[in-house]
Scaffold this motif. Sequence first.
Motif, PDB file in Angstrom:
ATOM      1  N   LEU A 150       0.813  -1.212   0.000  1.00 45.06           N
ATOM      2  CA  LEU A 150       0.000   0.000   0.000  1.00 45.06           C
ATOM      3  C   LEU A 150       0.850   1.267   0.000  1.00 45.06           C
ATOM      4  N   LYS A 151       2.076   1.164   0.529  1.00 44.16           N
ATOM      5  CA  LYS A 151       2.950   2.339   0.558  1.00 44.16           C
ATOM      6  C   LYS A 151       3.268   2.855  -0.837  1.00 44.16           C
ATOM      7  N   ALA A 152       3.196   1.956  -1.818  1.00 42.10           N
ATOM      8  CA  ALA A 152       3.491   2.375  -3.193  1.00 42.10           C
ATOM      9  C   ALA A 152       2.551   3.478  -3.648  1.00 42.10           C
ATOM     10  N   PHE A 153       1.330   3.508  -3.107  1.00 43.82           N
ATOM     11  CA  PHE A 153       0.337   4.487  -3.539  1.00 43.82           C
ATOM     12  C   PHE A 153       0.577   5.868  -2.926  1.00 43.82           C
ATOM     13  N   ARG A 154       1.563   5.960  -2.038  1.00 41.55           N
ATOM     14  CA  ARG A 154       1.953   7.269  -1.523  1.00 41.55           C
ATOM     15  C   ARG A 154       2.865   7.999  -2.490  1.00 41.55           C
ATOM     16  N   ASN A 155       3.398   7.259  -3.448  1.00 34.92           N
ATOM     17  CA  ASN A 155       4.307   7.848  -4.435  1.00 34.92           C
ATOM     18  C   ASN A 155       3.484   8.548  -5.513  1.00 34.92           C
ATOM     19  N   PRO A 156       3.609   9.870  -5.657  1.00 35.35           N
ATOM     20  CA  PRO A 156       2.830  10.583  -6.674  1.00 35.35           C
ATOM     21  C   PRO A 156       3.068  10.054  -8.085  1.00 35.35           C
ATOM     22  N   GLN A 157       4.270   9.522  -8.347  1.00 25.99           N
ATOM     23  CA  GLN A 157       4.571   9.015  -9.690  1.00 25.99           C
ATOM     24  C   GLN A 157       3.745   7.776 -10.016  1.00 25.99           C
ATOM     25  N   VAL A 158       3.466   6.945  -9.014  1.00 27.84           N
ATOM     26  CA  VAL A 158       2.611   5.769  -9.229  1.00 27.84           C
ATOM     27  C   VAL A 158       1.196   6.217  -9.578  1.00 27.84           C
ATOM     28  N   LEU A 159       0.685   7.187  -8.834  1.00 28.26           N
ATOM     29  CA  LEU A 159      -0.671   7.691  -9.087  1.00 28.26           C
ATOM     30  C   LEU A 159      -0.761   8.391 -10.434  1.00 28.26           C
ATOM     31  N   ARG A 207       6.309   1.579 -16.054  1.00 29.41           N
ATOM     32  CA  ARG A 207       6.428   2.801 -15.254  1.00 29.41           C
ATOM     33  C   ARG A 207       5.916   2.558 -13.838  1.00 29.41           C
ATOM     34  N   VAL A 208       4.777   1.886 -13.727  1.00 33.28           N
ATOM     35  CA  VAL A 208       4.221   1.575 -12.407  1.00 33.28           C
ATOM     36  C   VAL A 208       5.149   0.643 -11.644  1.00 33.28           C
ATOM     37  N   LEU A 209       5.661  -0.390 -12.314  1.00 32.21           N
ATOM     38  CA  LEU A 209       6.575  -1.324 -11.649  1.00 32.21           C
ATOM     39  C   LEU A 209       7.825  -0.613 -11.156  1.00 32.21           C
ATOM     40  N   ASP A 210       8.378   0.268 -11.980  1.00 29.21           N
ATOM     41  CA  ASP A 210       9.601   0.995 -11.607  1.00 29.21           C
ATOM     42  C   ASP A 210       9.356   1.908 -10.412  1.00 29.21           C
ATOM     43  N   GLN A 211       8.244   2.636 -10.447  1.00 32.16           N
ATOM     44  CA  GLN A 211       7.982   3.621  -9.407  1.00 32.16           C
ATOM     45  C   GLN A 211       7.504   2.989  -8.107  1.00 32.16           C
ATOM     46  N   ALA A 212       6.921   1.771  -8.198  1.00 35.17           N
ATOM     47  CA  ALA A 212       6.459   1.090  -6.985  1.00 35.17           C
ATOM     48  C   ALA A 212       7.612   0.436  -6.231  1.00 35.17           C
ATOM     49  N   HIS A 213       8.793   0.381  -6.848  1.00 36.41           N
ATOM     50  CA  HIS A 213      10.011  -0.118  -6.213  1.00 36.41           C
ATOM     51  C   HIS A 213       9.831  -1.540  -5.674  1.00 36.41           C
ATOM     52  N   GLY A 214      10.023  -1.731  -4.367  1.00 38.59           N
ATOM     53  CA  GLY A 214      10.045  -3.075  -3.800  1.00 38.59           C
ATOM     54  C   GLY A 214       8.676  -3.679  -3.541  1.00 38.59           C
ATOM     55  N   ALA A 215       7.608  -2.959  -3.857  1.00 39.72           N
ATOM     56  CA  ALA A 215       6.264  -3.482  -3.596  1.00 39.72           C
ATOM     57  C   ALA A 215       5.379  -3.272  -4.818  1.00 39.72           C
ATOM     58  N   PRO A 216       5.700  -3.958  -5.929  1.00 37.04           N
ATOM     59  CA  PRO A 216       5.025  -3.647  -7.186  1.00 37.04           C
ATOM     60  C   PRO A 216       3.740  -4.425  -7.464  1.00 37.04           C
ATOM     61  N   THR A 217       3.484  -5.509  -6.740  1.00 37.55           N
ATOM     62  CA  THR A 217       2.428  -6.431  -7.155  1.00 37.55           C
ATOM     63  C   THR A 217       1.044  -5.791  -7.131  1.00 37.55           C
ATOM     64  N   LEU A 218       0.672  -5.184  -6.014  1.00 41.36           N
ATOM     65  CA  LEU A 218      -0.652  -4.572  -5.900  1.00 41.36           C
ATOM     66  C   LEU A 218      -0.790  -3.403  -6.865  1.00 41.36           C
ATOM     67  N   ALA A 219       0.251  -2.565  -6.953  1.00 40.71           N
ATOM     68  CA  ALA A 219       0.198  -1.424  -7.854  1.00 40.71           C
ATOM     69  C   ALA A 219       0.032  -1.873  -9.305  1.00 40.71           C
ATOM     70  N   ALA A 266       1.904  12.991 -18.517  1.00 41.92           N
ATOM     71  CA  ALA A 266       3.225  12.389 -18.747  1.00 41.92           C
ATOM     72  C   ALA A 266       4.314  13.454 -18.681  1.00 41.92           C
ATOM     73  N   LEU A 267       4.062  14.599 -19.299  1.00 42.59           N
ATOM     74  CA  LEU A 267       5.035  15.696 -19.264  1.00 42.59           C
ATOM     75  C   LEU A 267       5.210  16.222 -17.841  1.00 42.59           C
ATOM     76  N   TRP A 268       4.115  16.322 -17.098  1.00 43.79           N
ATOM     77  CA  TRP A 268       4.166  16.783 -15.712  1.00 43.79           C
ATOM     78  C   TRP A 268       4.937  15.778 -14.855  1.00 43.79           C
ATOM     79  N   SER A 269       4.668  14.486 -15.058  1.00 44.09           N
ATOM     80  CA  SER A 269       5.358  13.432 -14.314  1.00 44.09           C
ATOM     81  C   SER A 269       6.862  13.508 -14.534  1.00 44.09           C
ATOM     82  N   ALA A 270       7.274  13.693 -15.796  1.00 47.20           N
ATOM     83  CA  ALA A 270       8.701  13.774 -16.109  1.00 47.20           C
ATOM     84  C   ALA A 270       9.331  15.012 -15.482  1.00 47.20           C
ATOM     85  N   ALA A 271       8.593  16.128 -15.483  1.00 47.80           N
ATOM     86  CA  ALA A 271       9.114  17.363 -14.890  1.00 47.80           C
ATOM     87  C   ALA A 271       9.314  17.200 -13.381  1.00 47.80           C
TER      88      ALA A 271
END
Length: 398
Positions: free
Chosen positions: A193-202, A312-324, A371-376
């Motif tokens: 669930l911590k993965a959803f705290r990452n704005p990049q995942v959202l 992108r989701v897998l990369d940004q979710a780091h060590g907890a990618p399954t739920l994301a 996508a442009l905002w995420s990259a910025a």
Amino acid sequence: MPLALLALAVGAFGIGTTEFVIMGLLPEIAADYGVSIPAAGLLVTGYALGVVVGAPLLTVFGAKVSRKRMLMLLMGLFVLGNLLSALAPNLGVMLTGRVVASLAHGSFFGIGSVVAAELVAPEKKAGAIATMFTGLTVANIVGVPLGTFIGQALGWRTTFAIVAALGVVGLLGIAKLVPATPRPEGARLRGELKAFRNPQVLLAMAMTVLGFGGVFAAITYIAPMMTHVAGYADGSVTWLLVLFGIGMFLGNLLGGRFADRALMPMLYVALGGLAVVLALFTVTAHNKILAAITILLVGALGFATVPPLQKRVLDQAHGAPTLASAVNIGAFNLGNALAAWLGGLVIAAGLGYTAPNWVGAALAAAALGLALWSAALERRTLTADATTIGDTRIPVHH
């Protein structure tokens, strides 16, 4: 290519077939049960909502189960749902079967994406995910038209029985070929669930909803658009959808290949191109040849976003990618439902059968903006981190 990816692709083929073949068999099912086409359409809506709900729900329930075992359980659920659909005595029971089958959809692709990425080197992850999703795209080229033909010739129940058999093949393939890798040590729901705290995942999930939603805004109403605007015969719609499936297949391969080299630029090109092509579709829909070309391009550009968005989701979710990862699969279906609803609104408003293309173009353009905002934001974070690290290395002398 690891043979395990082939097993995952077979499962994806079965899931893709059962998801889309229902659209071509609605008249036969409605007639068999003595209900209206809109009532039978609940089988489509119920499936989509089942994917959205089932993706996080089953992933959470399977948090303590190895990924291989969970994939096998999901394929078993898929087989059960399709058998129930094939034998259903009434619409209510068939709707139950559709929902049961759909519950496996999101978790299968979500967990399967993680497994596929772990089977290859880091620089080939997007390509591995694309290989699994190839099963879904091939389903639209082969499985859906063939399933529709069989259903119309031998009865729609035969189609769902065959799809259930495909699920058995996929289950056996996973049991035989997918390595039995245990879940990572310390994996807990709280960590997922911590993965959803990452704005990049959202942000990646929002891009998924809007970007692929742009595709379905147009494709949901492709039949009336092609018959009433382009002038195609009713029987041509099936082959136009095959053309769309070919585009999906090509886009999936290109998206997987180039996302491993330059993920964000790949998204810029695909989403930007999709927005332009959907806008042009309002014009090209009036010409048979141009309309067919546009359908191919919509499929290619739309599905070219799938491997990079999933990676992108897998990369940004780091060590907890399954739920994301599973929730992101649900996001695709949420985008489908949202876009279909918005497309229906503009048609009901009297703006014509090409109006959903403008809706799709706007959704794709919004996804490009995200996508442009995420990259910025990512560049800003990296710059701040580099500055912080640099400051800590500067010795202070008094």
